[in-house]
Design a protein around this motif. Structure first.
Motif, short mmCIF file in Angstrom:
data_model
loop_
_atom_site.label_atom_id
_atom_site.label_comp_id
_atom_site.label_asym_id
_atom_site.label_seq_id
_atom_site.Cartn_x
_atom_site.Cartn_y
_atom_site.Cartn_z
N GLN A 200 0.83 -1.20 0.00
CA GLN A 200 0.00 0.00 0.00
C GLN A 200 0.87 1.26 0.00
OE1 GLN A 200 -3.63 -0.05 0.07
NE2 GLN A 200 -3.19 2.02 -0.62
N GLU A 201 1.89 1.26 0.83
CA GLU A 201 2.74 2.44 0.99
C GLU A 201 3.66 2.68 -0.19
OE1 GLU A 201 6.48 2.86 3.70
OE2 GLU A 201 4.74 3.39 4.93
N ARG A 202 4.23 1.60 -0.74
CA ARG A 202 5.26 1.75 -1.77
C ARG A 202 4.72 1.68 -3.19
NH1 ARG A 202 10.49 1.09 0.11
NH2 ARG A 202 10.96 2.18 -1.84
N ILE A 203 3.55 1.07 -3.39
CA ILE A 203 3.04 0.89 -4.76
C ILE A 203 1.62 1.42 -4.92
CG2 ILE A 203 2.43 -0.80 -6.53
CD1 ILE A 203 4.75 -2.53 -5.58
N PHE A 204 0.67 0.91 -4.16
CA PHE A 204 -0.73 1.27 -4.39
C PHE A 204 -0.99 2.76 -4.22
CE2 PHE A 204 -2.02 -3.24 -2.77
CZ PHE A 204 -1.56 -3.79 -3.95
N SER A 205 -0.58 3.32 -3.09
CA SER A 205 -0.86 4.74 -2.83
C SER A 205 -0.12 5.67 -3.78
CB SER A 205 -0.54 5.08 -1.37
OG SER A 205 -1.46 4.45 -0.50
N PRO A 206 1.21 5.48 -3.99
CA PRO A 206 1.92 6.38 -4.91
C PRO A 206 1.36 6.37 -6.34
CG PRO A 206 3.49 5.13 -3.60
CD PRO A 206 2.14 4.55 -3.33
N LEU A 207 0.85 5.20 -6.77
CA LEU A 207 0.32 5.10 -8.13
C LEU A 207 -1.17 5.39 -8.19
CD1 LEU A 207 2.19 1.91 -9.45
CD2 LEU A 207 2.77 4.33 -9.81
N LYS A 208 -1.75 5.76 -7.03
CA LYS A 208 -3.18 6.07 -6.95
C LYS A 208 -4.05 4.89 -7.39
CE LYS A 208 -2.68 11.09 -7.39
NZ LYS A 208 -1.21 11.09 -7.13
N MET A 209 -3.62 3.71 -6.98
CA MET A 209 -4.41 2.49 -7.22
C MET A 209 -5.40 2.37 -6.07
SD MET A 209 -1.24 0.04 -8.49
CE MET A 209 -2.24 -1.43 -8.69
N HIS A 210 -6.47 3.16 -6.14
CA HIS A 210 -7.36 3.37 -4.99
C HIS A 210 -8.16 2.14 -4.59
CE1 HIS A 210 -6.26 7.52 -5.14
NE2 HIS A 210 -6.82 7.72 -6.32
N ASN A 211 -8.37 1.21 -5.51
CA ASN A 211 -9.18 0.03 -5.20
C ASN A 211 -8.34 -1.19 -4.85
OD1 ASN A 211 -11.71 1.38 -6.07
ND2 ASN A 211 -10.80 1.25 -8.10
N ALA A 212 -7.03 -1.08 -4.98
CA ALA A 212 -6.15 -2.24 -4.79
C ALA A 212 -5.96 -2.56 -3.31
CB ALA A 212 -4.80 -1.98 -5.44
N SER A 213 -5.84 -3.84 -3.02
CA SER A 213 -5.66 -4.28 -1.65
C SER A 213 -5.05 -5.67 -1.64
CB SER A 213 -7.00 -4.29 -0.91
OG SER A 213 -7.87 -5.25 -1.48
#
Length: 393
Positions: A200-213
């Protein structure tokens, strides 16, 4: 060497261009074809995305989240990615290695000390890099069956002392899920965050992958999720196609999301929407260097072990001349162009994702049914993308 293609990532002036009208027509035909295939196989729902350069060229959704048609699939509908999770695990592991937080040459027993094999000393020879490239020397899919038996990971790992390697590490290819899950304790041993939080911190949030988990708990709490479907039966309709073959109707059954492969989060634990995957593709094409650096992308896509079986894949085999596995990605030679690719399959879901550095183009598709038509759609996409390139230049 052919595989020095990675330099093309950043030499954008070498990348062929396709005008907007041709791309629009290309997508119109693709969308019609996908809709036709979805209807033919009665697949409940699907979504795909095409990216080029740093832009989303097209994003289309089809059908419903379930057989009951309770809600339409849209660009933010979350699917299980299954083995398309592996590129995320490889990326974060290699990222930590390049930051010198861990060493890819570390034996995995450093982080999973109770892992042992029947051959004395064999487990200690398996390094993190061998897990990343499926070149551990273990038999393919070792103990995957136990994931369905409600066994804990510790108990499953304890069974490996009965397994004899089929080759030395780095000498043969053997696709793994449980062993890929060993990456998680290695990652978490050198980080203050757990695996899901780190992604979440290194990939999802920086890339704005808002639905990823990551994980089943998050997936079950989300409202806009595609439900899994397995094939119940195929019924003859009494009609025949142009080739004279029986036309069948496919009957799917909506099933529950199972926790089994979520136990190995690096192998199959990521959930995401097609909107998320469009952003992931753009980053892997090199357009978010502050998140995925050029050095990182290069390391991930170096061919590590040959995968001859891929050359016989239905629909793909007429196009492929070479196939390897890198770190978390398959590397195909597709009609003279490298395609960085991965597929995923878990109960009720299929996923495909790939990108071409030389075309600066990426494609991902998600469906909520276990249908091999996804291979047909993906391989045809890349064949037609190359035809478009030739026609435009």
């Amino acid at each position: 060497m052919f595989f020095r293609f990675i330099a093309l990532f950043f030499a954008l002036y070498l990348i062929p261009t396709v005008n907007a009208t041709d791309l629009a027509n290309f997508n119109k035909k693709l969308s019609a074809n996908v809709a036709s295939e979805i209807k033919k196989y009665s697949i409940p729902g699907a979504a795909y995305a095409i990216v080029q350069n740093n832009q989303v060229i097209a994003m289309e959704s089809f059908g419903y989240i379930d057989k009951a048609k309770s809600q339409k699939v849209d660009n933010n509908t979350v699917f299980r990615l299954a083995s398309v999770s592996k590129p995320f695990a490889a990326t974060i592991t290699t990222m930590l290695a390049q930051e010198q937080q861990l060493n890819l040459s570390d034996p995995i027993t450093k982080y999973v000390p109770h892992f042992a094999l029947a051959t004395k000393g064999a487990a200690e020879k398996i390094q993190i890099k061998h897990l990343l490239s499926h070149s551990s020397g273990l038999m393919p899919n070792a103990y995957d069956n136990l994931l369905h038996e409600n066994w804990s990971m510790d108990k499953i790992i304890g069974r490996f002392d009965r397994v004899t390697p089929i080759c030395q590490p780095a000498k043969c290819y053997g696709y793994q899920n449980i062993a890929y899950g060993f990456l998680q304790p290695a990652i978490e041993a050198v980080s203050t965050k757990n695996y899901a939080s780190l992604l979440q911190e290194r990939i999802f949030s920086p890339l704005k992958m808002h639905n990823a988990s990551v994980g089943i708990d998050v997936f079950l709490k989300q409202k806009n999720t595609a439900k899994p479907h397995i094939l119940r039966k195929r019924i003859k309709t009494g009609r025949k196609d142009r080739a004279g073959k029986d036309i069948r109707r496919y009957i799917w059954r909506t099933v529950k999301v199972e926790p089994d492969y979520y136990k190995v989060a690096p192998a199959a634990g990521v959930n995401a929407s097609i909107d998320d995957l469009s952003k992931w593709l753009i980053a892997n094409l090199g357009h978010n260097p502050e998140v995925l650096s050029p050095a990182l992308l290069s390391e991930l896509t170096i061919p590590r072990i040959k995968t001859k079986k891929d050359l016989r894949r239905r629909y793909w085999r007429e196009h492929l001349t070479d196939a390897h596995y890198g770190y978390g990605w398959r590397i195909y030679q597709f009609e003279g162009h490298p395609i960085i690719y991965h597929s995923g399959w878990v109960a009720g879901y299929r996923a495909d994702i790939g990108y071409s550095p030389t075309l600066d183009m990426g494609f991902a598709i998600l469906i909520n049914a276990e249908s091999n038509v996804i291979n047909k759609i993906s391989s045809q996409f890349w064949a037609q993308a190359h035809e478009l390139l030739v026609a435009s230049n």
